[in-house]
Design a protein around this motif. Structure first.
Motif, short mmCIF file in Angstrom:
data_model
loop_
_atom_site.label_atom_id
_atom_site.label_comp_id
_atom_site.label_asym_id
_atom_site.label_seq_id
_atom_site.Cartn_x
_atom_site.Cartn_y
_atom_site.Cartn_z
N ILE A 1 0.84 -1.19 -0.09
CA ILE A 1 -0.02 0.14 -0.16
C ILE A 1 0.88 1.34 -0.15
O ILE A 1 1.92 1.17 0.60
CB ILE A 1 -0.93 -0.05 1.04
N ARG A 2 0.55 1.94 -0.82
CA ARG A 2 1.43 3.63 -0.70
C ARG A 2 0.39 4.73 -0.75
O ARG A 2 -0.91 4.65 -1.08
CB ARG A 2 1.79 3.52 -2.27
N GLY A 3 1.10 5.51 -0.02
CA GLY A 3 0.35 7.04 0.08
C GLY A 3 1.35 8.17 -0.33
O GLY A 3 2.41 8.23 -0.22
N LEU A 4 0.69 9.16 -0.72
CA LEU A 4 1.65 10.28 -1.23
C LEU A 4 0.73 11.53 -0.95
O LEU A 4 -0.28 11.82 -1.28
CB LEU A 4 1.94 10.06 -2.75
N TYR A 5 1.38 12.52 -0.28
CA TYR A 5 0.56 13.90 -0.10
C TYR A 5 1.31 14.99 -0.29
O TYR A 5 2.48 15.18 0.02
CB TYR A 5 0.26 13.83 1.66
N THR B 1 14.50 -3.32 4.72
CA THR B 1 13.56 -4.64 4.62
C THR B 1 14.20 -5.24 5.75
O THR B 1 15.24 -5.26 6.03
CB THR B 1 13.74 -5.37 3.45
N GLU B 2 13.24 -6.28 6.14
CA GLU B 2 13.60 -7.25 7.14
C GLU B 2 14.56 -8.45 6.33
O GLU B 2 14.31 -8.42 4.93
CB GLU B 2 12.46 -8.07 7.57
N ARG C 1 4.47 -6.45 1.68
CA ARG C 1 4.53 -7.65 2.47
C ARG C 1 4.63 -8.73 1.25
O ARG C 1 3.99 -8.71 0.46
CB ARG C 1 3.19 -7.94 3.00
N GLU C 2 5.75 -9.36 1.47
CA GLU C 2 6.24 -10.54 0.36
C GLU C 2 6.13 -11.76 1.02
O GLU C 2 6.22 -11.98 2.23
CB GLU C 2 7.77 -10.17 0.43
N ASN D 1 8.77 -8.07 5.64
CA ASN D 1 8.19 -6.68 5.50
C ASN D 1 9.28 -5.56 4.86
O ASN D 1 10.19 -5.79 5.25
CB ASN D 1 7.68 -6.18 6.83
N ILE D 2 8.46 -4.96 3.97
CA ILE D 2 9.46 -3.96 3.26
C ILE D 2 8.85 -2.41 3.43
O ILE D 2 7.70 -2.50 3.51
CB ILE D 2 9.80 -4.14 1.91
#
Lengths: 291, 291, 291
Positions: C183-187, C234-235, C200-201, C212-213
């Motif tokens: 999921i991505r957000g930009l404001y 990234t983990e 999430r991979e 999780n990245i």
């Protein structure tokens, strides 16, 4: 929306070729055909951004000439009153300033191209270049090739001077211990044009690392016809190895327009080696169409 | 500045294919997509110079269709009242005059293309061709392929005649001991078009060097719709080997415009070999867009 | 005659790169340069047919970026009030909706591109896609990749929502047992822009199949200047293996025009592995020219 210009050259000959001791054979031959894309954006204040993509193709079998599709040029450039800075891939200026300049009969392409000019220090990819503005007919460029851990750093230097009928050029390239330099002159005298260059190669290794190479050429123009003669020679040594060689070319061009010619030539490379090793000759007729 | 024309075709289907005894599979399939560049210069007096570059591309995976980037054409041409002379690479006229001409439902591309036509004597690269002018509906071309010490010299001959609803064609090609010839007819009768060809192949070697191949096709047009049927057969022998085969195709095209259609077809190749060897069938829907 | 639009981008940097324990080296670097051809035909009633061909090229050495010449796109599309249906090859929407969207400093190209984003389930060729119309700022696409007996069927889903200063995105891809979503957000807040994504991979196999990245980025604009910072992490697990990693990028762009910028950046990838394994950093200056 920007505007992209397409341009190029298809240059194809039908030749009777003889390679060393092999049987003479008929060949349909490409002569450095190409397709280019370019465009320029005016950024104001004299500053311009350009891109240049130039693909070399075989007009005989349809293949890309090289494993790099854009083997002739792939570059982006910023230019202004300071000159120009270019990044990417392109052909050495030292070559255009010398060997290419005097190979007038078929712009140094195909089987009648200069077989003796030394390409030592020649690099095309991964370059940064600076091009001077034109100072009263004088222009120059200097290019650095990044080795990127794959090969050695290389440099290329070219200078050109054009004043009326006189055209002079100088080229130098170097990579590691190897280098070459050449000086070129060309003079227009009425219907005649005379050109020539002298080159010095030093490969920096071996028992005879250096050699001298030279070439003279002449053109006589009569209406749409051009008559050409072009003679070169090299000593043994350097990349040439144990034998010297000569190359003779006679050419005739008939210009159907500024863009299109039909032409013919005979070219022969004659090595001093035994059993015709290194020898080549070809009788050719062809069509060159610029677009 | 010259003007270069860009043109092409993207033709892609989604198919359910079955190959021999393998599992049926879904495939996104290219149908001879292409991108072309061409230009013509008027030289005066009816003389013209042209160049033609045509790239075949896979519209499904984006790869060049062939190891030669310009695998469909790379040529320069001079034309005038005498006809035309062309040098370079292009597809055989003998094929366009026969098999291609009657494969109307999808211009002989993709999985429903003619699987039985003999390509013996087929060459593309290193050619010189002469094309006649149009004499009252009759045109012809003859092409020679230079072997260049790599393969054998080859010749290709094509003739076409178009007069009102009648369209006739002939093709012949030969390389070494192998040759093929074919005759083709096509007739327009109102909303119907009927076509067919007969081909004779002789590969010049083996226990059964020759075979006969034939195909008939028909189209019915109703408004924007086209209904197609296309049936071919071959004997065993020659390049076909020990078994004969048949091919059936049913097709439907809906023309959204002159340039764009949506369409579907079912095609099946049925070999006489055991265990479905050589068999293939496909049910397809797709989009063809010319530009 | 149709009209074909040519467009593209040449983006080249000169960099000082350090790879793991190797010597620092000077590199001329391509940053996802490309050349595109496209055209649209109006079929009436709101229906349109389009083709799209996009070639990725190396602006440093002139090679095609990938063994597929049209590695960025080769597609035909029908669009109308229902949205659009597309067939062929193109880049995943799930990527453009997430990782690409927040990589603002150099549109996620070259050595400063996102090194940590998971490409699991990524497929490009042999696709069928459906694109929704724009519903009040909301758009979505879903794509299926045909395995064709070579690899596994794959799906890709992307959704984007744009309303004033707010821009949201979602991406999901899956192939066999492996999948990822993000999921991505930009404001946009005056001269500032803030962005980020969480991914999430799950590769569906191994002792630690998931990870999780995440990444955040910010831009500050002042006249023709842009200041950028971009940090990701990234983990360990999944495709990343036994070690986690971080990436930091600082960038500065000077826009000479809407199409052309000169810029610089420093980027560093820092793995938790010993002996600098997986580490990389680069200091770069370059030119990007769109056409």
């Amino acid at each position: 929306q920007s505007s992209v210009t397409l341009w190029g050259r298809i240059n194809t000959t039908v030749e009777s070729q003889k390679v060393e001791n092999q049987d003479r054979k008929a060949v349909v031959q490409n002569n450095s055909s190409r397709l280019g894309f370019k465009g320029t954006e005016d950024l104001g204040g004299g500053l311009k951004a350009s891109f240049l993509l130039e693909h070399g193709l075989n007009s005989d079998d349809g293949k890309a000439t090289n494993s790099a599709f854009w083997n002739r040029e792939a570059a982006v450039q910023l230019s202004g009153s300071f000159g120009a800075v270019k990044l990417g891939r392109w052909t050495n200026g030292s070559y255009f300033a010398t060997a290419d300049y005097v190979s007038m009969h078929n712009h140094d392409t195909g089987t009648s191209s200069d077989a003796l000019y030394s390409g030592v220090g020649w690099t095309e990819a991964n370059k940064v270049g600076y091009f001077t503005p034109n100072y009263g007919g004088f222009t120059a460029e200097i290019t650095a090739h990044a080795g990127e851990g794959v090969d050695k750093r290389a440099f290329d230097l070219a200078a050109n001077y054009d004043q009326g009928p006189l055209h002079l050029g100088f080229g130098y390239s170097n990579q590691g211990d190897a280098n070459q330099y050449a000086i070129r002159g060309l003079y227009e005298l009425g219907a005649f044009t005379f050109g020539g260059y002298y080159q010095r190669e030093d490969i920096g290794t071996g028992s005879k690392p250096t050699r001298n190479i030279g070439r003279v050429s002449a053109m006589y123009t009569m209406g749409a016809s051009e008559f050409h003669v072009n003679v070169g020679g090299t000593e043994s040594g350097g990349l040439q190895g144990a034998n010297g060689a000569k190359q003779y070319t006679l050419g005739y061009n008939y210009n159907l327009s500024k863009r299109t010619k039909v032409y013919g030539f005979y070219t022969a490379v004659d090595s001093t080696a035994d059993n015709k090793k290194g020898d080549f000759d070809s009788l050719a007729v062809g069509i060159r169409h610029n677009f």
